[in-house]
Design an enzyme around this catalytic site. Structure first.
Site, PDB file in Angstrom:
ATOM      1  N   LYS A  38      31.733  71.157  26.858  1.00 42.74           N
ATOM      2  CA  LYS A  38      33.035  70.929  26.204  1.00 42.74           C
ATOM      3  C   LYS A  38      33.641  72.250  25.728  1.00 42.74           C
ATOM      4  CE  LYS A  38      30.622  70.023  21.848  1.00 42.74           C
ATOM      5  NZ  LYS A  38      29.990  68.950  21.040  1.00 42.74           N
ATOM      6  N   TYR A 264      48.311  96.788   8.336  1.00 42.45           N
ATOM      7  CA  TYR A 264      49.264  95.980   7.569  1.00 42.45           C
ATOM      8  C   TYR A 264      48.847  95.822   6.119  1.00 42.45           C
ATOM      9  CZ  TYR A 264      51.735  94.371  11.784  1.00 42.45           C
ATOM     10  OH  TYR A 264      52.482  94.286  12.920  1.00 42.45           O
TER      11      TYR A 264
HETATM   12  C1  LIG Z   1      28.548  69.217  20.887  1.00 38.21           C
HETATM   13  C2  LIG Z   1      27.537  68.154  20.922  1.00 38.21           C
HETATM   14  C3  LIG Z   1      26.228  68.414  21.370  1.00 38.21           C
HETATM   15  C4  LIG Z   1      25.706  69.807  21.648  1.00 38.21           C
HETATM   16  O1  LIG Z   1      25.225  70.372  20.443  1.00 38.21           O
HETATM   17  P1  LIG Z   1      24.558  71.828  20.404  1.00 38.21           P
HETATM   18  O2  LIG Z   1      24.203  72.022  18.980  1.00 38.21           O
HETATM   19  O3  LIG Z   1      25.613  72.771  20.864  1.00 38.21           O
HETATM   20  O4  LIG Z   1      23.395  71.805  21.315  1.00 38.21           O
HETATM   21  C5  LIG Z   1      25.372  67.326  21.531  1.00 38.21           C
HETATM   22  N1  LIG Z   1      25.773  66.065  21.225  1.00 38.21           N
HETATM   23  C6  LIG Z   1      27.003  65.801  20.764  1.00 38.21           C
HETATM   24  C7  LIG Z   1      27.371  64.392  20.421  1.00 38.21           C
HETATM   25  C8  LIG Z   1      27.917  66.824  20.566  1.00 38.21           C
HETATM   26  O5  LIG Z   1      29.130  66.555  20.078  1.00 38.21           O
END
Ligand SMILES: *Cc1c(COP(=O)(O)O)cnc(C)c1O
Length: 368
Positions: A38, A264
């Site tokens: 993702k 800045y």
């Molecule tokens: C993002 C996510 C993961 C992955 O988690 P990590 O800590 O990056 O391994 C796994 N399960 C769900 C439901 C997630 O939203």
């Protein structure tokens, strides 16, 4: 070293393979591996990462939203893809692209069932998500009856998977809470199995869950951050390899006299003779203003150069007084040799946030 000439995010696919094998070695032989890709594969390059994971033999991929899954299908990815947080408005697209939804509430289950029915689907694979303590998404334990009633006698959907998510898998102080979540998940799974008459693929742990709760692998694990080289623990950060390295170059150097200011709002005021370097990246590239003020550093020639003053939209200034360097020299912002976790921690952030913030303006360079 070749002059890269601009800010780039280097994606090292051999580091990804290393991390995959490291995590895979901790699984039981028949535990499946789901790679979480993702948010552009944690800010890197979703398609390049998904293709590499497919070539490594990954069993499943997961994205948060339907449009991410659609991009993967359009790029030719054929592995099963779980959509963790689908919205009903995209259910038709989800089905059209053969994605598998995580169904997390009565509303979402009803809407998915209705659309799958309209589309004439038979045994469309879905995953049912249960809330065991994170209180974010998921059915409650006492929804099992409802779920079963909805599906009873219907051939439209098939419960292919059942999942939950740990709230504090990286936190040893919350061990009892995590173990309690795991027990709750087992109980719900038993109930559902008894109702269904078969056992769906059970999956619960993320990266820190794989590392800290090997007994909770069930049939599949879901790893994101570990694949990208971070393990939420100094020990695992040592053995995993960062996939993404943010590099840039020195655009210009300045000699600063005592009493002069930099950037800045004159946020840095010099108390002596300093040399600064201006770098071509800023908060529009994902290095937020929280990294200014001298507490975060980049590395130049292996030495630490603190980010001074305010981070600008397109530039940051670093102190290079004690570093022999010239315009055009390479700068490592984070990644190999300057961990994203350490960089993020200087501003009370975490690797996840820093990695996923790197904007699309930064060119991705894939290293095989
Ligand atoms: C993002 C996510 C993961 C992955 O988690 P990590 O800590 O990056 O391994 C796994 N399960 C769900 C439901 C997630 O939203």
């Amino acid at each position: 070293m070749a002059d890269i000439g601009e800010t780039t995010l280097e994606i090292d696919l051999s580091a990804l393979a290393h991390n995959f094998h490291f995590l895979k070695a901790r699984l039981e032989p028949d535990t499946k591996f789901l790679g979480v890709v993702k948010a552009f594969a944690y800010g890197s390059d979703m398609v390049a990462i998904a293709k590499k994971l497919e070539s490594l033999g990954i069993d499943y991929l997961a994205v948060a939203y339907v449009k991410e899954g659609v991009l993967l299908r359009e790029a030719g990815i054929t592995a099963p893809i779980l959509v963790l947080h689908p919205q009903p408005t995209h259910f038709k697209a989800l089905i059209d692209h053969g994605l598998e939804p995580s169904l997390y509430s009565p509303r979402v289950l009803r809407e998915f069932l209705a659309i799958a029915e309209q589309q004439g689907q038979k045994k469309y694979p879905v995953h049912i998500k249960f809330n065991t303590g994170l209180n974010r998404l998921g059915f409650w334990e006492n929804d099992v009856e409802f779920i079963f009633k909805q599906l009873n006698g219907s051939t439209v959907l098939k419960i292919k998977g059942m999942l939950s998510h740990l709230a504090a898998s990286e936190d040893e102080n919350e061990r009892d809470f995590s173990l309690n979540q795991i027990d709750t998940f087992k109980e719900i799974a038993t109930k559902l199995k008894n109702q269904l008459g078969y056992s769906p693929t059970l999956h619960m742990v993320n990266t820190s869950g794989i590392l800290n709760y090997p007994e909770a692998q069930f049939n599949m694990v879901r790893s994101g951050i570990g694949l990208y080289g971070y393990g939420n623990h100094p020990h695992f950060d040592q053995v995993l390899k960062p996939v993404a390295t943010l590099k840039t170059v020195i655009s210009q150097r300045h000699k600063i006299e005592p009493g002069e200011s930099v950037g800045y709002n004159r946020a840095f005021k010099s108390d002596g003779y300093r040399i600064t370097a201006t770098l071509p990246l800023g908060h529009a590239d994902g290095i937020g203003r929280q990294y200014g003020g001298g507490k975060t550093f980049v590395t130049i020639k292996g030495k630490k150069a603190p980010i001074i003053g305010n981070v600008c939209m397109d530039m940051i200034m670093v102190d290079v007084t004690d570093i022999e360097c010239k315009e055009g020299d390479e700068v490592i912002v984070f990644g190999k040799g300057n961990s994203a976790e350490g960089f993020a921690n200087t501003a009370q952030s975490i690797s996840y946030e820093l990695l996923t913030a790197i904007s699309s303006r930064v060119r991705r360079v894939i290293k095989p």
